[in-house]
Design an enzyme around this catalytic site. Structure first.
Site, PDB file in Angstrom:
ATOM      1  NE  ARG A 133      -4.022  -1.998   2.067  1.00 55.63           N
ATOM      2  CZ  ARG A 133      -3.941  -3.011   2.918  1.00 55.63           C
ATOM      3  NH1 ARG A 133      -3.013  -3.005   3.849  1.00 55.63           N
ATOM      4  NH2 ARG A 133      -4.792  -4.001   2.843  1.00 55.63           N
TER       5      ARG A 133
ATOM      6  CE  LYS B  92      -0.209  14.258 -14.639  1.00 53.08           C
ATOM      7  NZ  LYS B  92      -0.491  14.840 -15.972  1.00 53.08           N
TER       8      LYS B  92
ATOM      9  CD  GLU C 125       7.907  17.343 -22.647  1.00 52.62           C
ATOM     10  OE1 GLU C 125       7.278  18.278 -22.118  1.00 52.62           O
ATOM     11  OE2 GLU C 125       7.343  16.370 -23.203  1.00 52.62           O
TER      12      GLU C 125
ATOM     13  CE  LYS D  33       5.759  17.753 -13.953  1.00 55.65           C
ATOM     14  NZ  LYS D  33       5.794  16.540 -14.718  1.00 55.65           N
TER      15      LYS D  33
ATOM     16  CD  GLU E 170      -3.341  17.261 -16.110  1.00 58.41           C
ATOM     17  OE1 GLU E 170      -2.293  16.652 -15.851  1.00 58.41           O
ATOM     18  OE2 GLU E 170      -3.902  17.233 -17.192  1.00 58.41           O
TER      19      GLU E 170
ATOM     20  NE  ARG F 240       1.055  17.328 -12.992  1.00 62.35           N
ATOM     21  CZ  ARG F 240       1.621  16.454 -12.183  1.00 62.35           C
ATOM     22  NH1 ARG F 240       1.213  16.371 -10.926  1.00 62.35           N
ATOM     23  NH2 ARG F 240       2.587  15.652 -12.601  1.00 62.35           N
TER      24      ARG F 240
ATOM     25  CG  ASN G 129      -1.010  18.031 -20.631  1.00 64.47           C
ATOM     26  OD1 ASN G 129      -0.054  17.273 -20.471  1.00 64.47           O
ATOM     27  ND2 ASN G 129      -2.075  18.008 -19.855  1.00 64.47           N
TER      28      ASN G 129
ATOM     29  CG  HIS H 173       1.928  17.117 -24.159  1.00 67.00           C
ATOM     30  ND1 HIS H 173       2.741  18.224 -24.125  1.00 67.00           N
ATOM     31  CD2 HIS H 173       2.590  16.151 -23.456  1.00 67.00           C
ATOM     32  CE1 HIS H 173       3.836  17.944 -23.425  1.00 67.00           C
ATOM     33  NE2 HIS H 173       3.774  16.694 -23.009  1.00 67.00           N
TER      34      HIS H 173
ATOM     35  CG  HIS I 222      -0.584  12.665 -26.467  1.00 68.03           C
ATOM     36  ND1 HIS I 222      -1.274  13.226 -25.410  1.00 68.03           N
ATOM     37  CD2 HIS I 222       0.617  12.313 -25.962  1.00 68.03           C
ATOM     38  CE1 HIS I 222      -0.510  13.213 -24.332  1.00 68.03           C
ATOM     39  NE2 HIS I 222       0.637  12.671 -24.639  1.00 68.03           N
TER      40      HIS I 222
ATOM     41  CG  HIS J  81       6.320  12.235 -25.166  1.00 70.76           C
ATOM     42  ND1 HIS J  81       4.963  12.253 -25.379  1.00 70.76           N
ATOM     43  CD2 HIS J  81       6.559  13.148 -24.188  1.00 70.76           C
ATOM     44  CE1 HIS J  81       4.413  13.135 -24.565  1.00 70.76           C
ATOM     45  NE2 HIS J  81       5.357  13.689 -23.836  1.00 70.76           N
TER      46      HIS J  81
HETATM   47  P1  NAD Z   1      13.048   6.005 -21.785  1.00 76.25           P
HETATM   48  O1  NAD Z   1      12.864   5.842 -20.359  1.00 76.25           O
HETATM   49  O2  NAD Z   1      12.555   4.923 -22.683  1.00 76.25           O
HETATM   50  O3  NAD Z   1      14.595   6.260 -22.079  1.00 76.25           O
HETATM   51  C1  NAD Z   1      15.043   6.409 -23.408  1.00 76.25           C
HETATM   52  C2  NAD Z   1      16.230   5.485 -23.706  1.00 76.25           C
HETATM   53  O4  NAD Z   1      17.412   6.039 -23.133  1.00 76.25           O
HETATM   54  C3  NAD Z   1      16.096   4.092 -23.105  1.00 76.25           C
HETATM   55  O5  NAD Z   1      16.615   3.147 -24.006  1.00 76.25           O
HETATM   56  C4  NAD Z   1      16.966   4.190 -21.862  1.00 76.25           C
HETATM   57  O6  NAD Z   1      17.445   2.929 -21.425  1.00 76.25           O
HETATM   58  C5  NAD Z   1      18.085   5.065 -22.355  1.00 76.25           C
HETATM   59  N1  NAD Z   1      18.808   5.812 -21.342  1.00 76.25           N
HETATM   60  C6  NAD Z   1      18.343   6.310 -20.174  1.00 76.25           C
HETATM   61  N2  NAD Z   1      19.283   7.063 -19.591  1.00 76.25           N
HETATM   62  C7  NAD Z   1      20.361   7.038 -20.389  1.00 76.25           C
HETATM   63  C8  NAD Z   1      21.654   7.640 -20.329  1.00 76.25           C
HETATM   64  N3  NAD Z   1      21.977   8.478 -19.346  1.00 76.25           N
HETATM   65  N4  NAD Z   1      22.524   7.391 -21.325  1.00 76.25           N
HETATM   66  C9  NAD Z   1      22.179   6.590 -22.375  1.00 76.25           C
HETATM   67  N5  NAD Z   1      20.983   6.011 -22.492  1.00 76.25           N
HETATM   68  C10 NAD Z   1      20.094   6.238 -21.516  1.00 76.25           C
HETATM   69  O7  NAD Z   1      12.372   7.361 -22.329  1.00 76.25           O
HETATM   70  P2  NAD Z   1      12.123   8.768 -21.642  1.00 76.25           P
HETATM   71  O8  NAD Z   1      11.982   9.717 -22.752  1.00 76.25           O
HETATM   72  O9  NAD Z   1      13.095   9.043 -20.567  1.00 76.25           O
HETATM   73  O10 NAD Z   1      10.706   8.580 -20.936  1.00 76.25           O
HETATM   74  C11 NAD Z   1       9.542   8.323 -21.684  1.00 76.25           C
HETATM   75  C12 NAD Z   1       8.472   7.832 -20.730  1.00 76.25           C
HETATM   76  O11 NAD Z   1       8.206   8.848 -19.784  1.00 76.25           O
HETATM   77  C13 NAD Z   1       7.160   7.505 -21.393  1.00 76.25           C
HETATM   78  O12 NAD Z   1       6.711   6.262 -20.915  1.00 76.25           O
HETATM   79  C14 NAD Z   1       6.229   8.607 -20.947  1.00 76.25           C
HETATM   80  O13 NAD Z   1       4.894   8.183 -20.834  1.00 76.25           O
HETATM   81  C15 NAD Z   1       6.806   8.941 -19.603  1.00 76.25           C
HETATM   82  N6  NAD Z   1       6.510  10.311 -19.139  1.00 76.25           N
HETATM   83  C16 NAD Z   1       5.988  10.448 -17.899  1.00 76.25           C
HETATM   84  C17 NAD Z   1       5.721  11.703 -17.403  1.00 76.25           C
HETATM   85  C18 NAD Z   1       5.235  11.853 -15.998  1.00 76.25           C
HETATM   86  O14 NAD Z   1       4.852  12.957 -15.603  1.00 76.25           O
HETATM   87  N7  NAD Z   1       5.271  10.812 -15.205  1.00 76.25           N
HETATM   88  C19 NAD Z   1       5.978  12.841 -18.172  1.00 76.25           C
HETATM   89  C20 NAD Z   1       6.512  12.667 -19.447  1.00 76.25           C
HETATM   90  C21 NAD Z   1       6.782  11.390 -19.926  1.00 76.25           C
HETATM   91  N1  GLY Z   2       3.995  15.694 -17.891  1.00 75.41           N
HETATM   92  C1  GLY Z   2       2.807  16.368 -17.508  1.00 75.41           C
HETATM   93  C2  GLY Z   2       2.565  16.378 -16.046  1.00 75.41           C
HETATM   94  O1  GLY Z   2       3.396  15.950 -15.284  1.00 75.41           O
HETATM   95  O2  GLY Z   2       1.523  16.793 -15.630  1.00 75.41           O
END
Ligand code: NAD
Ligand code: GLY
Length: 357
Positions: free
Chosen positions: A119, A141, A183, A225, A235, A239, A243, A246, A250, A263
């Site tokens: 939990r 998130k 971003e 942020k 949100e 918040r 987006n 986005h 998307h 993305h």
């Molecule tokens: P990712 O986590 O897939 O990383 C991209 C690639 O880079 C992967 O292959 C990873 O292994 C590699 N990598 C990571 N760090 C590295 C480094 N220092 N050197 C070399 N390679 C490295 O992609 P991302 O863009 O970091 O994240 C995308 C995800 O984030 C999506 O799932 C998206 O939905 C999520 N997201 C969440 C939020 C949120 O608020 N929680 C906001 C935006 C995006």
């Molecule tokens: N990436 C959008 C949010 O965190 O709300």
């Protein structure tokens, strides 16, 4: 080192930004933690695992390594369950702590695991992509994907700290830097014209990964942020401004197939489209669209959207989480640094889309 504070109803936590921060991770582990589960993937563990394990040794706590496969395709229920299998198999208790080491995929899934396990146990975000450092690791998130939609199963669950080491950005592929910079620019466009100008003036240094430029860009992005999340964690209003770009972004990701554009690349192009829509809907100065386009181009993101008929765009955007009661809603700008959410008639969207054909 800079410290940014996030204040949420559940409590406050710090974001530490510094070159070499990985060596100091032990500072964010509370004394009463029983054991640490280090969740990461083979790519990031191969690059930074030894440094992180060495740093965590200073806590004197046992560390369990939990490896998940690399890639968005694995951000799902099966991988989440494999984390639970491991935590339960190792008999971790409620005072265990998860360290999420990786990009947004690792951070989102490890954060959701922390939200659910027993939990809720504490977790620390150690983001290693630029996108994760400026966006996904901050704000709580957490989620996994469902076959019927991205990030559809998740929770708001805040980490106890975010530990950002700027040095890890040097090993990222160029496209990942460009996607993260999209971003970064977004924060300037939504609330901080001065920061947008700073990005314009320092774009070469950012693209060349100058450590001082990256450190400031990450710090300022986290500050914006943190302010937004502190005011509106769930949100219900403010918040949503995060987006910007986005809704179009998307649609690009979904329409081309996830993974074709990153993305952040889709968001970069989506911000140009949102700027054009803002000219039509709320008086965004037409000459400033070119500044947005130029900066998106200079960070290395695509600036020309796929050429689909308006009906296809609108169908794809109708699936967006911000669509309400069949109306499309967009984050629009009345100027650089001034943004709001607005419903827009499909005919207006179609006219603006026609300008991109
Ligand atoms: P990712 O986590 O897939 O990383 C991209 C690639 O880079 C992967 O292959 C990873 O292994 C590699 N990598 C990571 N760090 C590295 C480094 N220092 N050197 C070399 N390679 C490295 O992609 P991302 O863009 O970091 O994240 C995308 C995800 O984030 C999506 O799932 C998206 O939905 C999520 N997201 C969440 C939020 C949120 O608020 N929680 C906001 C935006 C995006
Ligand atoms: N990436 C959008 C949010 O965190 O709300």
């Amino acid at each position: 080192m800079s410290v940014v504070s996030v204040q949420t109803p559940g409590g406050a936590y710090p974001i530490h930004v510094a070159a070499g921060r990985l060596a100091h991770l032990a500072e964010s582990i509370p004394a009463d933690v029983t054991r640490i589960a280090l969740v990461s993937n083979p790519t990031v563990m191969g690059l930074y695992g030894a440094q992180v394990l060495e740093a965590l040794k200073q806590t004197g706590k046992a560390v369990i390594e939990v490896s998940i496969p690399d890639g968005e395709a694995y951000k799902d229920w099966n991988t989440l369950n494999s984390i639970f299998d491991r935590l339960l198999g190792e008999r971790l208790d409620r005072k265990a702590l998860i360290v999420a080491l990786g990009g947004g995929v690792v951070g989102d899934i490890a954060g959701f695991a922390a939200a659910c396990f027993m939990r809720g146990i504490r977790f620390v975000q150690v983001p290693t992509t630029l996108l994760a450092q400026v966006d996904s690791s901050v704000g709580g998130k957490t989620a996994v994907n469902h076959p019927l939609g991205k990030n559809m199963i998740g929770a708001f669950y805040q980490p106890i700290a975010v530990e950002i080491d700027i040095n890890v950005l040097q090993s990222l592929p160029d496209r990942e830097i460009a996607a993260g910079l999209a971003e970064v620019i977004k924060y300037g466009l939504i609330v901080d014209e001065g920061f947008f100008q700073w990005c314009e003036q320092n774009v070469d240094a950012l693209v060349k990964r100058d450590p001082a430029a990256l450190a400031y860009a990450v710090q300022r992005s986290c500050e914006v942020k943190a302010e937004v999340v502190s005011a509106d964690e769930r949100e219900s209003g403010l918040r949503a401004l995060l987006n910007l770009g986005h809704t179009f972004g998307h649609a690009i990701e979904a329409g081309l197939g996830y993974g074709k554009w990153l993305h952040g690349e889709a968001v970069g192009c989506g911000m140009i489209m949102a700027a054009e829509l803002s000219v039509a809907c709320c008086g965004f100065p037409a000459e400033k669209v070119q500044r947005v386009r130029e900066l998106v181009k200079n960070i290395g993101c695509p600036t020309v959207p796929p050429s689909w008929p308006a009906e296809r765009w609108i169908e794809l955007m109708g699936i967006d989480k911000k669509a309400e009661g069949g109306q499309l809603r967009f984050v629009l700008m009345s100027d650089i640094g001034k943004s709001h959410v607005q419903a827009v008639a499909p005919e207006t969207v179609a006219t603006v889309l026609a300008g991109f054909q």
